[in-house]
Write a protein that holds these residues in place. Sequence first.
Motif, mmCIF file in Angstrom:
data_model
loop_
_atom_site.group_PDB
_atom_site.id
_atom_site.type_symbol
_atom_site.label_atom_id
_atom_site.label_comp_id
_atom_site.label_asym_id
_atom_site.label_seq_id
_atom_site.Cartn_x
_atom_site.Cartn_y
_atom_site.Cartn_z
ATOM 1 N N ARG A 119 5.619 -4.642 -9.496
ATOM 2 C CA ARG A 119 6.876 -4.835 -8.767
ATOM 3 C C ARG A 119 7.465 -3.510 -8.294
ATOM 4 N N THR A 120 6.846 -2.377 -8.717
ATOM 5 C CA THR A 120 7.358 -1.061 -8.342
ATOM 6 C C THR A 120 6.890 -0.726 -6.933
ATOM 7 N N THR A 121 7.684 -1.053 -5.955
ATOM 8 C CA THR A 121 7.316 -0.799 -4.567
ATOM 9 C C THR A 121 8.593 -0.704 -3.745
ATOM 10 N N ALA A 122 8.437 -0.549 -2.446
ATOM 11 C CA ALA A 122 9.584 -0.477 -1.539
ATOM 12 C C ALA A 122 9.177 -1.113 -0.225
ATOM 13 N N PRO A 124 8.328 -1.503 3.650
ATOM 14 C CA PRO A 124 7.758 -0.493 4.550
ATOM 15 C C PRO A 124 8.806 0.320 5.302
ATOM 16 N N MET A 125 9.857 -0.318 5.802
ATOM 17 C CA MET A 125 10.865 0.411 6.567
ATOM 18 C C MET A 125 11.557 1.457 5.700
ATOM 19 N N LEU A 126 11.904 1.095 4.472
ATOM 20 C CA LEU A 126 12.567 2.034 3.569
ATOM 21 C C LEU A 126 11.636 3.184 3.204
ATOM 22 N N ALA A 127 10.367 2.873 2.934
ATOM 23 C CA ALA A 127 9.399 3.917 2.596
ATOM 24 C C ALA A 127 9.195 4.870 3.769
ATOM 25 N N PRO A 170 3.341 -3.729 3.425
ATOM 26 C CA PRO A 170 3.832 -4.134 2.105
ATOM 27 C C PRO A 170 2.849 -3.742 0.998
ATOM 28 N N GLY A 171 3.297 -2.881 0.111
ATOM 29 C CA GLY A 171 2.495 -2.521 -1.050
ATOM 30 C C GLY A 171 1.637 -1.285 -0.918
ATOM 31 N N HIS A 172 1.310 -0.848 0.302
ATOM 32 C CA HIS A 172 0.420 0.302 0.414
ATOM 33 C C HIS A 172 0.648 1.046 1.727
ATOM 34 N N VAL A 188 3.872 3.260 -4.283
ATOM 35 C CA VAL A 188 4.416 3.967 -5.441
ATOM 36 C C VAL A 188 3.943 5.418 -5.473
ATOM 37 N N ASP A 189 2.879 5.742 -4.732
ATOM 38 C CA ASP A 189 2.375 7.116 -4.643
ATOM 39 C C ASP A 189 3.018 7.903 -3.498
ATOM 40 N N LEU A 190 4.169 7.471 -3.018
ATOM 41 C CA LEU A 190 4.774 8.098 -1.844
ATOM 42 C C LEU A 190 5.085 9.578 -2.076
ATOM 43 N N HIS A 191 5.605 9.931 -3.256
ATOM 44 C CA HIS A 191 5.911 11.337 -3.535
ATOM 45 C C HIS A 191 4.644 12.186 -3.486
#
Length: 208
Positions: A119-122, A124-127, A170-172, A188-191
């Motif tokens: 559930r740890t995701t965001a 696409p627009m926010l990411a 969504p998700g990746h 979740v690997d965005l950073h």
Amino acid sequence: MTKLGLDRGATDDAVLAASELATNALTHSGAAAPPELWVWARTTPRPQLLITVYDACRASWPTNTPGDLLDDHGRGIGIVDMLADAWGAHPSRSICTGGTQGKAVWAAFPLPGPWPDPRTTAPPMLAARHLTATLTARGITNTAHRHGRGVSLVTIPLGSNEETNIWIEPGHLSYTLPNGTRHRRPIVDLHDTTETLVQHIETQRGTR
């Protein structure tokens, strides 16, 4: 760290490594910007806690030279090498001072599974907005983002008339660098993805 499932011993190892990296940065860094401590988790190449110390000096790079770990000086990277799964260094930019050029020295520690929580995701627009804002704050300008139904696109200039597109669904997210290497990672690997892109840009600039 305990929320990520690290036990007391692993937490102590990570804290000691962070202390050694920070000490090295304070000893060898230049005055262009103060050192910065960055901590995040990533899933690629495997679930790991990443501890990174940035400093503004590229004239001095860490090496793991043979020596006595009980010596008072010159033992920091040896300790990090002993404690961490892996460590390394690469050209980078400051997060806190508007993108001052420097280097990042990092150490990776294994995270117990299962991680992350699915559930740890965001969205696409926010990411996409977060990625664009973070790169701009680090001095990577002319980054643009567009949004469609269920997908966002971030275009990042890489220099020498090169650019790359980050497709966020969504998700990746996925992207291909000019050298042909393709990447597909969870949001979740965005950073960590952001740091990989900054590293690529700074490395390319250093070779021109």
